[in-house]
Design an enzyme around this catalytic site. Structure first.
Site, short mmCIF file in Angstrom:
data_model
loop_
_atom_site.label_atom_id
_atom_site.label_comp_id
_atom_site.label_asym_id
_atom_site.label_seq_id
_atom_site.Cartn_x
_atom_site.Cartn_y
_atom_site.Cartn_z
N LYS A 53 0.84 -1.20 0.00
CA LYS A 53 0.00 0.00 0.00
C LYS A 53 0.88 1.26 0.00
O LYS A 53 0.60 2.22 -0.71
CB LYS A 53 -0.94 -0.01 1.22
N GLN A 97 -4.93 -1.66 9.50
CA GLN A 97 -4.71 -2.97 8.87
C GLN A 97 -5.28 -4.08 9.75
O GLN A 97 -5.02 -4.14 10.95
CB GLN A 97 -3.20 -3.18 8.64
N ASP A 120 -11.33 2.46 3.76
CA ASP A 120 -11.66 1.03 3.63
C ASP A 120 -13.17 0.83 3.48
O ASP A 120 -13.61 -0.25 3.08
CB ASP A 120 -11.23 0.27 4.90
N1 GUN Z 1 -6.78 -7.04 5.82
C1 GUN Z 1 -7.11 -7.82 4.75
N2 GUN Z 1 -7.74 -7.09 3.81
C2 GUN Z 1 -7.82 -5.83 4.29
C3 GUN Z 1 -8.38 -4.63 3.77
O1 GUN Z 1 -8.93 -4.55 2.65
N3 GUN Z 1 -8.25 -3.55 4.58
C4 GUN Z 1 -7.67 -3.61 5.80
N4 GUN Z 1 -7.63 -2.49 6.53
N5 GUN Z 1 -7.16 -4.70 6.31
C5 GUN Z 1 -7.23 -5.81 5.55
#
Ligand code: GUN
Length: 282
Positions: A53, A97, A120
């Site tokens: 990211k 996360q 998100d």
């Molecule tokens: N963990 C696995 N997929 C995601 C996601 O799309 N966003 C976040 N914040 N954590 C994750």
């Protein structure tokens, strides 16, 4: 005839190029788009996701701020970190996360993120908006899947869509988005009886289970579009839910793993962050 490949890598590059262009326009107005990332602990998979990211932020011209908290962090300290980013006007998007270590209350933490900064789309307000047809921020993976389906050119109206998995992150929101496009949607899960009877009817089959090779050719209707959301590491290799080699002989379109849904999720995170900055600044 073997299925056409839905190339998430190529499609995500196009989306990121558009995001980079719009970001450059904001830069000209003196606005630096910034994503704040909070990670708790040192889970190796989360570390890789967070690094990917950050790299994507660099590529599209965002700045990113990452706060890494110790594995044993208290709820109070996590909430302080979120509040800090909520109050920081330089940060437009906040991402915590997941998963969080077991001592932490994930739902409570996510509910603390300002909905406008919730890139998100996991906040109850954004989930509620999506579920009531007023979508604002759409979770990145489902949004990426819908972009891939659009790319196939297939008219979704009236199609049978079957989703395997009922998570808040993928299963439930993708079901809502498919419903919005007038699909007839079935959500299957670990308690579903006769799973194959459902999946065999699917024009669109989305698997978000996390079990390598779970979807086999006998579960897929000839000509179906198969979307593989699974990402599991096996002997250092990333594999999906779908037995790709056999299913590609049955499907009309199929997403590979890696290089399918994964890169699209990151591209959509960039898009959601840019949109958050535009909402907050313009
Ligand atoms: N963990 C696995 N997929 C995601 C996601 O799309 N966003 C976040 N914040 N954590 C994750």
């Amino acid at each position: 005839m073997a299925a056409q490949i839905l190339d998430g890598k190529a499609l995500s590059a196009e989306i990121k190029a558009k995001v980079a262009k719009r970001t450059a326009e904001l830069n000209k107005q003196g606005i630096d788009v910034c994503l704040g990332v909070i990670m708790v602990g040192d889970d190796p998979a989360s570390q890789i996701y967070v690094r990917n990211k950050q790299n994507a932020c660099d590529k599209v011209g965002f700045c990113s701020r990452t706060v890494i908290l110790d594995k044993g962090t208290s709820q109070e300290d996590l909430e302080k970190a979120i509040e800090g980013m909520n109050e920081d006007d330089a940060i437009h998007g906040i991402l915590v996360q997941l998963p969080l270590p077991p001592q932490l209350d994930e739902k409570k933490a996510l509910a603390l993120i300002r909905p406008e900064k919730d890139v998100d789309g996991f906040h109850v307000v954004n989930a509620g908006m999506l579920f009531t047809g007023q979508k604002q921020v759409v979770p990145c993976t489902p949004k990426g899947i819908m972009a891939m389906l659009k790319h196939t050119g297939i008219d979704l109206n009236g199609k049978e869509a079957v989703v395997i998995g009922r998570s808040d992150i993928v299963g439930k929101p993708i079901a809502m988005l498919l419903l919005e496009q007038n699909c007839t949607v079935t959500i299957c899960h670990s308690h579903t009886a006769q799973l194959r009877e459902h999946t065999r009817r699917a024009d669109i089959l989305v698997s978000a289970v996390g079990k390598p090779g779970f979807v086999t050719a006998d579960m897929v209707m000839p000509g179906a579009v198969v979307i593989d959301v699974g990402i599991t590491r096996v002997d250092g290799k990333v594999v999906g839910d779908v037995a790709f080699d056999e299913v590609k002989e049955v499907a009309s379109w199929i997403t590979p793993v890696p290089g399918g849904v994964g890169p699209m999720t990151i591209a959509m995170l960039m898009e959601n962050t840019l949109e958050a900055a535009e909402r907050l600044e313009c």
